[in-house]
Motif scaffolding. Structure first.
Motif, PDB file in Angstrom:
ATOM      1  N   SER A   1       3.404  -0.599  -0.517  1.00 30.13           N
ATOM      2  CA  SER A   1       5.138   0.045   0.153  1.00 30.13           C
ATOM      3  C   SER A   1       5.451  -0.052   0.966  1.00 30.13           C
ATOM      4  O   SER A   1       6.230  -0.595   2.322  1.00 30.13           O
ATOM      5  N   ASP A   2       3.532   0.429   2.056  1.00 30.07           N
ATOM      6  CA  ASP A   2       4.258  -0.134   3.378  1.00 30.07           C
ATOM      7  C   ASP A   2       4.079  -1.393   4.298  1.00 30.07           C
ATOM      8  O   ASP A   2       5.244  -1.771   4.691  1.00 30.07           O
ATOM      9  N   VAL A   3       3.995  -1.836   3.218  1.00 28.54           N
ATOM     10  CA  VAL A   3       3.583  -3.986   3.883  1.00 28.54           C
ATOM     11  C   VAL A   3       4.837  -4.562   3.579  1.00 28.54           C
ATOM     12  O   VAL A   3       5.524  -5.534   3.762  1.00 28.54           O
TER      13      VAL A   3
ATOM     14  N   ILE B   1       6.698  -0.601  -4.356  1.00 27.77           N
ATOM     15  CA  ILE B   1       6.571   1.313  -4.444  1.00 27.77           C
ATOM     16  C   ILE B   1       5.238   1.920  -4.403  1.00 27.77           C
ATOM     17  O   ILE B   1       5.104   2.904  -4.846  1.00 27.77           O
ATOM     18  N   ASP B   2       4.111   0.370  -5.217  1.00 29.95           N
ATOM     19  CA  ASP B   2       2.850   1.434  -4.809  1.00 29.95           C
ATOM     20  C   ASP B   2       2.203   1.045  -3.705  1.00 29.95           C
ATOM     21  O   ASP B   2       2.353   0.759  -2.655  1.00 29.95           O
TER      22      ASP B   2
ATOM     23  N   ARG C   1       6.937   0.167  15.545  1.00 26.97           N
ATOM     24  CA  ARG C   1       5.739   0.342  16.296  1.00 26.97           C
ATOM     25  C   ARG C   1       4.260   0.687  16.144  1.00 26.97           C
ATOM     26  O   ARG C   1       3.688  -0.090  15.862  1.00 26.97           O
ATOM     27  N   PHE C   2       4.996   1.111  14.998  1.00 29.83           N
ATOM     28  CA  PHE C   2       4.318   2.756  13.632  1.00 29.83           C
ATOM     29  C   PHE C   2       3.619   0.890  12.947  1.00 29.83           C
ATOM     30  O   PHE C   2       2.146   0.869  12.282  1.00 29.83           O
ATOM     31  N   GLY C   3       4.351  -0.241  12.457  1.00 32.01           N
ATOM     32  CA  GLY C   3       3.972  -1.539  11.081  1.00 32.01           C
ATOM     33  C   GLY C   3       4.746  -1.697  10.965  1.00 32.01           C
ATOM     34  O   GLY C   3       4.500  -2.887   9.792  1.00 32.01           O
ATOM     35  N   TYR C   4       5.833  -1.201  10.684  1.00 35.26           N
ATOM     36  CA  TYR C   4       6.422  -1.740   9.177  1.00 35.26           C
ATOM     37  C   TYR C   4       7.363  -2.563   9.577  1.00 35.26           C
ATOM     38  O   TYR C   4       7.607  -2.292  10.995  1.00 35.26           O
ATOM     39  N   ASP C   5       7.974  -3.280   8.534  1.00 34.00           N
ATOM     40  CA  ASP C   5       9.187  -3.990   8.573  1.00 34.00           C
ATOM     41  C   ASP C   5      10.030  -3.559   8.721  1.00 34.00           C
ATOM     42  O   ASP C   5      10.752  -2.611   7.497  1.00 34.00           O
ATOM     43  N   VAL C   6      11.542  -3.140   9.823  1.00 35.61           N
ATOM     44  CA  VAL C   6      12.822  -2.626   9.708  1.00 35.61           C
ATOM     45  C   VAL C   6      13.383  -3.636   9.756  1.00 35.61           C
ATOM     46  O   VAL C   6      14.663  -2.950   9.846  1.00 35.61           O
ATOM     47  N   ALA C   7      13.419  -4.421   8.720  1.00 34.48           N
ATOM     48  CA  ALA C   7      14.672  -5.712   8.636  1.00 34.48           C
ATOM     49  C   ALA C   7      15.782  -4.345   8.077  1.00 34.48           C
ATOM     50  O   ALA C   7      17.172  -5.037   8.186  1.00 34.48           O
TER      51      ALA C   7
ATOM     52  N   ALA D   1      12.390   0.421   4.745  1.00 38.86           N
ATOM     53  CA  ALA D   1      11.731   0.889   5.772  1.00 38.86           C
ATOM     54  C   ALA D   1      11.638   2.310   5.216  1.00 38.86           C
ATOM     55  O   ALA D   1      10.404   3.018   5.598  1.00 38.86           O
ATOM     56  N   ILE D   2      12.128   3.374   5.839  1.00 38.29           N
ATOM     57  CA  ILE D   2      12.796   4.933   5.548  1.00 38.29           C
ATOM     58  C   ILE D   2      10.994   5.316   4.771  1.00 38.29           C
ATOM     59  O   ILE D   2      11.166   6.529   4.556  1.00 38.29           O
ATOM     60  N   THR D   3      12.353   4.878   3.906  1.00 37.17           N
ATOM     61  CA  THR D   3      11.769   5.004   2.444  1.00 37.17           C
ATOM     62  C   THR D   3      10.155   5.145   1.839  1.00 37.17           C
ATOM     63  O   THR D   3       9.840   5.677   1.480  1.00 37.17           O
ATOM     64  N   ALA D   4      10.089   3.878   2.361  1.00 35.81           N
ATOM     65  CA  ALA D   4       8.749   3.801   2.540  1.00 35.81           C
ATOM     66  C   ALA D   4       7.717   4.678   3.206  1.00 35.81           C
ATOM     67  O   ALA D   4       6.730   5.090   2.710  1.00 35.81           O
TER      68      ALA D   4
END
Length: 242
Positions: free
Chosen positions: A135-137, A143-144, A184-190, A195-198
């Motif tokens: 879910s981070d990437v 969501i896993d 900057r931390f790593g997430y795709d924020v498109a 992104a916040i949910t992840a």
């Protein structure tokens, strides 16, 4: 290494890497049984795979060699990397997932994961900040391994970032500043809400609502400080590979 592998279950679904390994992506299988998951991961028509699968009883299967590119992350992004499959080791944890009866990850499964993950990180010099969930990437799509995964167990062994205890609430008057930090931390924020949910699913699983609040802002601030300090110590300020 081989003493940690109970079964070789080769998958034909791999190709050659285009990047050095710099991360580990953890998944749950989201299928009714371990055998169902193995059948799919080894089916050429499915075009999916992982490097390892860990059953709930702790049995570890090796599906793809670590020097090969397994097909587990799909369309994904982390810290500027868009070909996450090329840059990562994928580990599938048998769990039915949210649609089939999501449940905690058994102790035997976690006990098998810890030494396997530690060995992977040592071999490839992977930082704890680069041990992430699917879910981070892929925050829009996945969501896993989900809210029940025990990241803090890994953190106690230095195998993942620990969740900090924020000293303050940090409210962002300009959400753009928060999203710049989250990227900057790593997430795709498109997709900002995704992104916040992840991020919440990983670092504040008790409340996963996709809303930016003071606790979320403070968590991100503390995590960036901790990550950057650790990587400066490890790398002596040299350029990072991402």
């Amino acid at each position: 290494m081989d003493e940690l592998i109970h079964r070789d279950t080769p998958s034909p679904n791999w190709n050659e890497r285009k990047l050095p390994v710099s991360m580990v992506v953890l998944h749950y299988t989201g299928m009714k049984s371990a055998q169902d998951a193995l059948d799919r991961l080894c089916d050429p028509a499915a075009e999916v795979s992982a490097h390892y699968l860990i059953e709930e009883d702790g049995t570890v299967h090796r599906l793809v060699a670590e020097d090969k590119r397994a097909w587990h992350a799909g369309r994904s992004y982390w810290r500027g990397i868009t070909d996450v499959n090329s840059a990562s080791i994928g580990i599938e944890l048998v769990n039915p997932g949210h649609t089939l009866g999501y449940r905690p990850f058994p102790e035997a499964q976690m006990e098998a994961l810890i030494p396997l993950l530690a060995g992977i990180m040592a071999r490839h010099n992977i930082a704890p900040a680069n041990v992430v969930g699917h879910s981070d990437v892929a925050p829009v799509r996945k969501i896993d391994p989900g809210e029940l995964f025990e990241w803090e167990v890994l953190a106690r062994y230095g195998l993942a970032l620990a969740t900090p205890k924020p000293r303050i609430r940090l409210l962002h008057e300009n959400p753009g500043a928060f999203f710049l930090s989250l990227e900057r931390f790593g997430y795709d924020v498109a997709d900002g809400r995704a992104a916040i949910t992840a991020f919440q699913r990983r670092f504040r699983p008790r409340i996963v609502d996709g809303e930016l609040d003071g606790e979320v802002g403070a968590l991100l601030f503390e995590l960036l400080l901790a990550r950057d300090a650790a990587e400066d110590d490890d790398c002596g300020g040299d350029d990072f590979p991402w």
